[in-house]
Write a protein that holds these residues in place. Sequence first.
Motif, mmCIF file in Angstrom:
data_model
loop_
_atom_site.group_PDB
_atom_site.id
_atom_site.type_symbol
_atom_site.label_atom_id
_atom_site.label_comp_id
_atom_site.label_asym_id
_atom_site.label_seq_id
_atom_site.Cartn_x
_atom_site.Cartn_y
_atom_site.Cartn_z
ATOM 1 N N SER A 64 -9.692 39.256 -21.634
ATOM 2 C CA SER A 64 -11.002 38.837 -20.872
ATOM 3 C C SER A 64 -11.021 37.360 -20.395
ATOM 4 N N GLU A 65 -11.674 37.099 -19.334
ATOM 5 C CA GLU A 65 -12.036 35.786 -18.918
ATOM 6 C C GLU A 65 -13.599 35.854 -18.473
ATOM 7 N N VAL A 66 -14.099 34.691 -18.913
ATOM 8 C CA VAL A 66 -15.697 34.522 -18.805
ATOM 9 C C VAL A 66 -15.468 34.429 -17.235
ATOM 10 N N GLY A 67 -16.568 35.064 -16.716
ATOM 11 C CA GLY A 67 -16.794 35.048 -15.323
ATOM 12 C C GLY A 67 -16.122 36.124 -14.518
ATOM 13 N N LYS A 68 -14.825 36.443 -14.771
ATOM 14 C CA LYS A 68 -14.071 37.298 -14.277
ATOM 15 C C LYS A 68 -13.883 38.724 -14.529
ATOM 16 N N GLY A 69 -14.151 38.989 -15.798
ATOM 17 C CA GLY A 69 -13.937 40.633 -16.255
ATOM 18 C C GLY A 69 -13.091 40.625 -17.508
ATOM 19 N N THR A 70 -13.126 42.021 -17.627
ATOM 20 C CA THR A 70 -12.247 42.317 -19.095
ATOM 21 C C THR A 70 -11.690 43.719 -18.789
ATOM 22 N N THR A 71 -10.356 43.573 -19.474
ATOM 23 C CA THR A 71 -9.699 44.836 -19.369
ATOM 24 C C THR A 71 -9.419 45.222 -20.931
ATOM 25 N N SER A 119 2.622 54.368 -18.100
ATOM 26 C CA SER A 119 3.314 54.281 -19.402
ATOM 27 C C SER A 119 2.727 54.885 -20.670
ATOM 28 N N ASN A 120 2.559 53.943 -21.685
ATOM 29 C CA ASN A 120 1.706 54.304 -22.961
ATOM 30 C C ASN A 120 0.507 53.541 -22.895
ATOM 31 N N VAL A 121 -0.168 53.245 -21.962
ATOM 32 C CA VAL A 121 -1.318 52.463 -22.005
ATOM 33 C C VAL A 121 -2.163 52.960 -21.022
ATOM 34 N N ILE A 122 -3.735 53.252 -21.445
ATOM 35 C CA ILE A 122 -4.781 53.544 -20.720
ATOM 36 C C ILE A 122 -5.628 52.371 -20.788
ATOM 37 N N SER A 123 -5.947 51.802 -19.606
ATOM 38 C CA SER A 123 -6.770 50.554 -19.583
ATOM 39 C C SER A 123 -7.961 50.997 -18.603
ATOM 40 N N VAL A 124 -9.155 50.264 -19.432
ATOM 41 C CA VAL A 124 -10.377 50.233 -18.487
ATOM 42 C C VAL A 124 -11.001 48.891 -18.174
ATOM 43 N N THR A 125 -10.921 48.517 -16.815
ATOM 44 C CA THR A 125 -11.191 47.073 -16.400
ATOM 45 C C THR A 125 -12.582 47.066 -15.849
ATOM 46 N N ASP A 126 -13.165 46.008 -15.991
ATOM 47 C CA ASP A 126 -14.650 45.807 -15.147
ATOM 48 C C ASP A 126 -14.483 44.334 -14.786
ATOM 49 N N TRP A 127 -15.125 43.991 -13.689
ATOM 50 C CA TRP A 127 -15.288 42.531 -12.873
ATOM 51 C C TRP A 127 -16.625 41.839 -13.519
ATOM 52 N N GLY A 128 -16.962 42.359 -14.637
ATOM 53 C CA GLY A 128 -18.195 41.666 -14.869
ATOM 54 C C GLY A 128 -18.362 40.234 -15.378
#
Lengths: 44, 459
Positions: free
Chosen positions: B443-450, B383-392
């Motif tokens: 983001s959620e601590v311990g689960k990762g960030t988008t 759509s109109n979003v580019i997301s970068v996700t990590d599971w850090g």
Amino acid sequence: MKHRWGVLYFVLAVILLFSLFTVPQIARRVLDDTKGKIVTVEMQ
Amino acid sequence: MKLWIKVSLVAVIMVAAAVSICNLFLLVGAGRSNLNYAINSTVSAQKTNAAYWMNAMAEEIKAETGAATARSLARYFVAQLADENIVLNAGTDSIYNATCIEPADYLPLAEGKRQYIIADVAGKSMLMVGSQIAIQGTIYSLYMMQDVTSIYADITEMAYRFSWISFAIMFIAGLVELLLVRKLLKPIKTLKENTSLIAAGVYDRRIRIAEQDEIGELAEDFNSMADAVERRVEELKEEAARRTLFMSALTHELKTPMTSIKGNAQTLLVTRMEEEEREQALMQIDADCTRVEKLSQKLMHLIVLKQSGEIALKEQKTSELFAMVEAACQTQLKNRGLSLTIRNQMDTLSMDLDLLCALLLNLIDNAGKASAPGQTIEILAASNVISVTDWGGGIPESALPQLTQPFYRVDKARSRKQGGIGLGLALAEEIARLHRARLAFESEVGKGTTVKVVFENEA
């Protein structure tokens, strides 16, 4: 500018004096003008 | 002079002028009307009396009637009219005159005409109406008179009475106007007071005016202006605070490597060291210099981006962008033991390829620093979003609003150790702004960030 608006007081005073003293005199003079004139009316 | 005084004065002047002119016309009109009434009634009475007297005389006077008899009959018939204001002359001789005035002196009659005059006689204003009547060769003049002194006196008295009444009306009208104008202009006084307060720095004042007139609209506009000023002042305060924070952070960021460089250089100068220790000190100086160089480069980049109002965007394929990103970060991720997954559901995007690539590399770098070896970083474009996700490790919620502030780091020690200088997300935000996009963090601590780059104008 201050003096220019101050003229309004002067104008008001003049109009009040005119109304109090001059208007009666003008009215009386207009009526007095009718005196001394011979006017002809129709005979019928 | 205050506005309410000016308005009141002008209004009173207008009323006074109008009342004076009306008075004049009213007085002259009333005087003329009264005079006309007196003239008409006297003319009418003279007509009636003249007709009666003429008929009576015509019946009695014959050709053979003598002059003395005719004069007696003329006097007799006039006396029959029983009006003391009648005067009868035969030629220049007075036949009947109950008054002490000789009207012929004031009104010399013309033949065959009925005429009148108003004349001042012995301190009185007398109306005299007369006409000539010819009977058996004798010209008779029949006059009627009326005292109209009272009409002139009444008008004079009325004029002065009117004047004083007008004066009272003007006074009352002036007072009413004064109170009304003051009440009407009161909101302007409130506006002035509030403007002064805003000028003195009290920005939270607003005006409450119930009227829906021009002053009400002015008050609304004033409140809008006050809102805008307050908002702008708050923005300036925030900007000033950000700048102060930026300067202190920058000073700190420069001071840390400079202290290290100075310490190592002095050690090298004054201390005898083993070759291995010298090498270690030189390597530390080199690392610190590299860090300062990197800092200055990123700062320059950030300043240039902030100064750019708008850049030329080109519609380009997103596959090119992601290929460029993948190639640029492959080695770095490999060294960290991380893998990159790209799911591209976007076809094209208006962008500056190099800048958007730099933005994504910054996000991937941050995701890499947060991830543990063996983990995956995912890029999703839809759509109109580019997301970068990590599971850090994730980011605490309280830190999310400050992430794009220059030199802000969630974990300062770990970030510095990993070579971070705290400008990556500030740069990313500027690049996003130039692409009419914004950054959103989940983001959620311990689960990762988008981190999402949300483009406003893309479908």
